[in-house]
Design a protein around this motif. Structure first.
Motif: not given
Length: 320
Positions: A111-117
């Motif tokens: 996910r762009a700009g956040t941690e991975d899901e």
């Protein structure tokens, strides 16, 4: 198909002692390569992709030398992967540890700009050379419910033979076995026969316990009936009289009091009444007689009067 395969893998244990010896034992850098040879491993995962690239490309061979480099490469990718969730050696810093690794199967989404899901799918345990698959919550609940239902079926089948029904006692169950009483000795110190064998007292038989239970319940039922219907007759022809001279009476005769016997009607008689003799008749006075004494007269009869003698008639002569 995948659910069927997972349910089958949940019930197996995999190990390869020879392969573990070739790798120099199970440690931080060899736990993932050892796991990749088990049936739990998925060949379409990112782990298989990196291992294939490192085997054919010498520039990427360093990725399979240490676990830190291998997992750092996995974090740059997305998709299905196998990661070490618990390391008992703390990246090889601990010499003595439990020897239990936890490997998690998960899906990574960028996910762009956040941690991975990250979505966990299943977990595996590596205990020495043995690899186990952790059961899912649904399989654990299903197994527990199945065990519970099976136990209940056994209990119901066993309890169905315990109750017994009789018209006099109703529904009864087997009572618990009585406790063995302490032996009683006499005052003189002489042991009661059988007191020495108190340690080997055997429990009463099932038939003896049933008889005691039936006797107690029958006594209780009799007392209840006596208290409830003691003032009423339960037979059509009750007994009357006193002990030793009971008489079976009819239903309508039972309504009369027992103390007053039934009077019999006097039978009609055609005979005339018998005359009664008066015993209080005064005795007549006796007259003194000259000569012989008279006999007394019978009461109720008249005394005969003395008859006077008649003189003979004299013939009268007529003069001629």
């Amino acid at each position: 198909m995948a659910n069927t395969q997972d349910s089958q893998l949940d019930e197996i244990l995999w190990k390869a002692p020879l392969r573990a010896q070739e790798m120099g034992g199970i440690q931080t850098n060899t736990v993932l390569p050892y796991f990749s040879e088990s049936p739990y491993f998925d060949a379409t995962s990112n782990n298989a992709t990196i291992m294939t690239q490192a085997t054919h490309n010498p520039a990427l061979f360093y990725l399979i030398q240490t676990r830190e480099a291998f997992e750092a490469r996995l974090r740059t990718m997305q998709g299905l992967e196998f990661m070490v969730a618990h390391d008992p050696s703390d990246n090889g810093t601990k010499v003595e540890h439990s020897g239990i690794w936890v490997i998690r199967r998960q899906i990574r989404r960028k996910r762009a700009g956040t941690e991975d899901e990250i979505t966990p799918i299943s977990s595996f345990y590596v205990v020495g050379e043995n690899i186990y698959m952790a059961s899912s919550l649904g399989s654990v609940l299903g197994a527990r419910l199945l065990a519970t239902v099976t136990s209940l079926n056994k209990v119901i089948a066993t309890a169905s033979a315990l109750p017994s029904f009789t018209p006099a006692l109703g529904h009864t169950y087997l009572p618990p076995a009585p406790r063995a009483l302490n032996p009683v000795t006499s005052k003189e110190g002489t042991p009661v026969p059988g007191s020495q064998d108190s340690t080997s007292v055997k429990p009463a038989s099932k038939q003896f316990l049933d008889q005691d239970l039936q006797s107690a319940q029958l006594l209780q039922s009799s007392l209840n009936l006596s208290l409830r219907y003691g003032h009423e007759y339960m037979d059509d022809n009750p007994l009357v009289g006193e002990p030793g001279s009971f008489i079976i009476t009819k239903t309508r005769d039972a309504q009369q009091p027992v103390s007053q016997p039934k009077a019999k009607p006097a039978a009609a008689s055609t005979r005339p009444p018998t005359p009664q003799i008066k015993a209080d008749v005064p005795e007549p006075k006796r007259k003194p007689s000259m000569g012989t004494e008279r006999s007394p007269t019978t009461p109720g009869t008249k005394e005969k009067k003395a008859r006077r003698k008649s003189r003979p008639a004299t013939s009268v002569t007529t003069p001629k």
